[in-house]
Design an enzyme around this catalytic site. Structure first.
Site, PDB file in Angstrom:
ATOM      1  N   ASP A  46       2.347 -29.421   7.563  1.00  0.00           N
ATOM      2  CA  ASP A  46       1.740 -30.275   9.025  1.00  0.00           C
ATOM      3  C   ASP A  46       3.251 -30.430  10.226  1.00  0.00           C
ATOM      4  OD1 ASP A  46      -0.606 -31.604  10.286  1.00  0.00           O
ATOM      5  OD2 ASP A  46       1.239 -32.918  10.653  1.00  0.00           O
ATOM      6  N   TYR A  51       7.062 -32.741  17.644  1.00  0.00           N
ATOM      7  CA  TYR A  51       8.001 -32.949  16.559  1.00  0.00           C
ATOM      8  C   TYR A  51       9.427 -32.280  16.607  1.00  0.00           C
ATOM      9  CZ  TYR A  51       3.631 -34.569  13.945  1.00  0.00           C
ATOM     10  OH  TYR A  51       2.533 -35.181  13.599  1.00  0.00           O
ATOM     11  N   LYS A  76       0.304 -28.449  16.271  1.00  0.00           N
ATOM     12  CA  LYS A  76      -0.400 -29.253  17.229  1.00  0.00           C
ATOM     13  C   LYS A  76      -0.288 -28.857  18.648  1.00  0.00           C
ATOM     14  CE  LYS A  76      -0.777 -33.148  13.879  1.00  0.00           C
ATOM     15  NZ  LYS A  76       0.739 -32.838  13.349  1.00  0.00           N
ATOM     16  N   HIS A 109      -3.396 -32.169  19.667  1.00  0.00           N
ATOM     17  CA  HIS A 109      -2.674 -33.361  19.161  1.00  0.00           C
ATOM     18  C   HIS A 109      -3.161 -34.750  19.416  1.00  0.00           C
ATOM     19  CE1 HIS A 109       1.831 -34.472  17.782  1.00  0.00           C
ATOM     20  NE2 HIS A 109       0.723 -35.410  17.277  1.00  0.00           N
TER      21      HIS A 109
HETATM   22  N1  LIG Z   1      -1.604 -36.464  14.322  1.00  0.00           N
HETATM   23  C1  LIG Z   1      -0.850 -37.377  14.695  1.00  0.00           C
HETATM   24  O1  LIG Z   1      -0.873 -38.048  15.885  1.00  0.00           O
HETATM   25  C2  LIG Z   1       0.001 -37.771  13.780  1.00  0.00           C
HETATM   26  C3  LIG Z   1       0.674 -39.045  13.960  1.00  0.00           C
HETATM   27  C4  LIG Z   1       1.437 -39.729  13.007  1.00  0.00           C
HETATM   28  C5  LIG Z   1       1.917 -38.731  11.713  1.00  0.00           C
HETATM   29  N2  LIG Z   1       1.381 -37.568  11.586  1.00  0.00           N
HETATM   30  C6  LIG Z   1       1.371 -36.619  10.531  1.00  0.00           C
HETATM   31  O2  LIG Z   1       1.104 -37.541   9.231  1.00  0.00           O
HETATM   32  C7  LIG Z   1       2.492 -37.242   8.466  1.00  0.00           C
HETATM   33  C8  LIG Z   1       2.444 -38.451   7.596  1.00  0.00           C
HETATM   34  O3  LIG Z   1       2.796 -39.775   8.394  1.00  0.00           O
HETATM   35  P1  LIG Z   1       4.337 -40.483   8.824  1.00  0.00           P
HETATM   36  O4  LIG Z   1       5.456 -39.336   8.641  1.00  0.00           O
HETATM   37  O5  LIG Z   1       4.036 -41.017   9.912  1.00  0.00           O
HETATM   38  O6  LIG Z   1       4.313 -41.493   7.475  1.00  0.00           O
HETATM   39  P2  LIG Z   1       3.878 -41.657   5.897  1.00  0.00           P
HETATM   40  O7  LIG Z   1       3.383 -40.221   5.265  1.00  0.00           O
HETATM   41  O8  LIG Z   1       2.892 -42.948   5.998  1.00  0.00           O
HETATM   42  O9  LIG Z   1       5.268 -42.477   5.397  1.00  0.00           O
HETATM   43  C9  LIG Z   1       6.361 -41.666   5.350  1.00  0.00           C
HETATM   44  C10 LIG Z   1       7.336 -42.721   4.546  1.00  0.00           C
HETATM   45  O10 LIG Z   1       7.074 -43.038   3.354  1.00  0.00           O
HETATM   46  C11 LIG Z   1       7.891 -43.057   2.435  1.00  0.00           C
HETATM   47  N3  LIG Z   1       7.339 -42.394   1.163  1.00  0.00           N
HETATM   48  C12 LIG Z   1       6.715 -41.397   1.061  1.00  0.00           C
HETATM   49  N4  LIG Z   1       6.144 -41.191  -0.528  1.00  0.00           N
HETATM   50  C13 LIG Z   1       6.524 -42.203  -0.810  1.00  0.00           C
HETATM   51  C14 LIG Z   1       6.528 -42.745  -2.278  1.00  0.00           C
HETATM   52  N5  LIG Z   1       5.815 -42.292  -3.310  1.00  0.00           N
HETATM   53  N6  LIG Z   1       6.978 -44.126  -2.516  1.00  0.00           N
HETATM   54  C15 LIG Z   1       7.612 -44.875  -1.545  1.00  0.00           C
HETATM   55  N7  LIG Z   1       7.817 -44.362  -0.290  1.00  0.00           N
HETATM   56  C16 LIG Z   1       7.348 -43.129  -0.005  1.00  0.00           C
HETATM   57  C17 LIG Z   1       8.690 -41.857   2.977  1.00  0.00           C
HETATM   58  O11 LIG Z   1      10.097 -41.967   2.497  1.00  0.00           O
HETATM   59  P3  LIG Z   1      11.171 -40.770   2.402  1.00  0.00           P
HETATM   60  O12 LIG Z   1      10.843 -39.672   3.280  1.00  0.00           O
HETATM   61  O13 LIG Z   1      12.472 -41.113   2.251  1.00  0.00           O
HETATM   62  O14 LIG Z   1      10.786 -39.906   0.866  1.00  0.00           O
HETATM   63  C18 LIG Z   1       8.835 -42.273   4.377  1.00  0.00           C
HETATM   64  O15 LIG Z   1       9.679 -43.191   4.848  1.00  0.00           O
HETATM   65  C19 LIG Z   1       3.635 -37.022   9.539  1.00  0.00           C
HETATM   66  O16 LIG Z   1       4.604 -36.585   9.010  1.00  0.00           O
HETATM   67  C20 LIG Z   1       2.905 -36.103  10.323  1.00  0.00           C
HETATM   68  O17 LIG Z   1       3.069 -34.694   9.720  1.00  0.00           O
HETATM   69  C21 LIG Z   1       0.287 -37.044  12.611  1.00  0.00           C
END
Ligand SMILES: NC(=O)c1ccc[n+]([C@@H]2O[C@H](COP(=O)([O-])OP(=O)(O)OC[C@H]3O[C@@H](n4cnc5c(N)ncnc54)[C@H](OP(=O)(O)O)[C@@H]3O)[C@@H](O)[C@H]2O)c1
Length: 282
Positions: A46, A51, A76, A109
Site C-alpha cells: 500500500d 507518501y 492513491k 486518497h
Molecule cells: N488512506 C489513508 O488516509 C491512510 C492514512 C494512514 C495510513 N495509511 C496506510 O496504513 C498503513 C498503516 O498505518 P500506519 O503506518 O499509520 O501505522 P500502524 O500500522 O498502525 O503502526 C505502525 C507502527 O507500529 C509498529 N509496529 C508494527 N508492527 C508491530 C508489532 N508487531 N509490534 C509492535 N509494534 C509494531 C511499527 O514499528 P516498526 O516500523 O518500527 O516495526 C510502527 O511504528 C500506512 O503505512 C499506510 O500504508 C493510509
C-alpha cells in the site's frame, strides 16, 4: 508463516487480507524494508503519491525475485489531482514512478468535500480502469454521503474503502455502511501508528496473554474476524513476521466485544482527521 487469508471484492477480484503499509518507508532503507516484507510473505503493498515513496516501491518491485503478477500494488490519488484530466495524468505518472504498467488497486486518497471534485476523480478512475491502467478501483476516507454521491452519479460502486480503524476508533458504523453497499473495508493505522498507546492497552495485553500472542497480533486477528483488510506498517523484520502470523487462532466473541468496547468515538482518532473537514494541504 501461516497461510494468508484472501478477500473477494465486488468486481470479482481477490486480494490478500493483509497489506504492507508504507507511510514513512522511504529511500534505500525503504527498499530494504519492502524487500524484507515481501520475503516475509506480504504480497499487497500500500503506497500513495502523498507518501513520496512510489519510486522506492518500484525499486523493490524491480529487485524482488517474486514475479510482478504475484504482487498486488496499490496507490492513491492525491487531492491536487482530483480534476478529471489531472487525475488521468497522475495515474499515468504514478505508474511511471513505480515502473509498472498497471495498478492492481488504486484509490482516491481523501474525498476533500470542500474542494468538491471527487466525483470527477472517481470518473477518472473508472475510465483508467477501462484503459487498462488499473484493475480494481476504490476510495479512502469516504463517508456514506460521499459513497452514495459517486455511486449515484456514475453507477459504479468502489470495491474498497480504506478508513481509519483501530481499537480506540473502531469506525463500526462506517464499516457497516461499506458492507451494506458491497464495499470491503480496509483499516489504516490499525496499531494506532504508535501515536496512541493501543499496543500498551491493558485489556488488549490481557487478551494477548490469554492467547499467547502479541497485542499487534490480537488487533490483526480482530480485523480478520470482522472481514476487514488489515493495512499494517512495520519496518522491523520481527514485527513484519509477527503481523502475518494471525491465521491459526480464533478470538472468542467475548474477547472481540471487549476490544470493540475500547472505542472512544471521535476523540479516539489518531490525528483528528475527520474526512469531512480534512484538507491534504493544510
Ligand atoms: N488512506 C489513508 O488516509 C491512510 C492514512 C494512514 C495510513 N495509511 C496506510 O496504513 C498503513 C498503516 O498505518 P500506519 O503506518 O499509520 O501505522 P500502524 O500500522 O498502525 O503502526 C505502525 C507502527 O507500529 C509498529 N509496529 C508494527 N508492527 C508491530 C508489532 N508487531 N509490534 C509492535 N509494534 C509494531 C511499527 O514499528 P516498526 O516500523 O518500527 O516495526 C510502527 O511504528 C500506512 O503505512 C499506510 O500504508 C493510509
Amino acid at each position: 508463516m501461516s497461510h494468508i487469508k484472501t478477500m473477494n471484492l465486488n468486481d470479482g477480484s481477490t486480494f490478500p487480507a493483509i497489506a504492507f503499509g508504507t507511510v514513512n518507508v522511504k529511500g534505500a532503507q525503504g527498499v530494504y524494508d519492502v524487500l524484507n516484507a515481501i520475503e516475509a510473505g506480504y504480497r499487497l503493498i500500500d503506497t500513495s503519491t502523498n507518501y513520496n515513496n512510489e519510486g522506492m516501491v518500484g525499486e523493490a518491485v524491480k529487485r524482488t525475485t517474486i514475479p510482478r503478477e504475484e504482487l498486488t500494488i496499490s496507490s492513491k490519488l492525491p487531492g491536487a489531482a482530483h480534476a478529471y484530466d489531472e487525475a488521468i495524468l497522475m495515474i499515468q505518472e504514478s505508474l511511471y514512478r513505480i515502473g509498472i504498467d498497471y495498478f492492481d488497486k488504486y484509490l482516491i486518497h481523501w474525498p476533500l468535500p470542500k474542494q468538491d471534485q471527487y466525483v470527477q476523480a472517481w470518473q477518472a478512475l473508472i475510465d483508467a480502469q477501462k484503459f487498462g491502467l488499473i484493475k480494481t478501483i476504490g476510495v479512502s476516507n469516504f463517508l456514506p454521503e460521499h459513497l452514495d454521491r459517486i455511486i449515484d452519479e456514475t453507477g459504479v460502486t468502489p470495491a474498497t474503502n480504506q478508513i481509519e480503524r483501530h481499537p480506540y476508533f473502531n469506525n463500526k458504523a462506517l464499516i457497516e455502511a461499506n458492507k451494506k453497499r458491497g464495499i470491503v473495508t480496509e483499516a489504516w493505522s490499525p496499531l494506532g501508528r504508535k501515536i496512541n498507546d493501543v499496543l500498551e492497552n491493558e485489556t488488549i495485553h490481557a487478551i494477548a496473554k490469554k492467547y499467547k500472542r502479541s497485542s499487534a497480533q490480537i488487533i490483526g486477528r480482530w480485523n480478520m474476524q470482522n472481514d476487514v483488510l488489515h493495512v499494517v506498517k512495520a519496518s522491523t523484520p520481527k514485527h513484519q513476521k509477527e503481523n502475518l502470523n494471525i491465521f491459526d487462532f480464533e478470538l472468542s466473541e467475548e474477547d472481540m466485544k471487549q476490544i470493540d468496547d475500547l472505542d472512544k468515538g471521535e476523540p479516539g482518532r489518531v490525528e483528528g482527521q475527520d474526512p469531512n473537514g480534512y484538507e491534504e494541504f493544510d
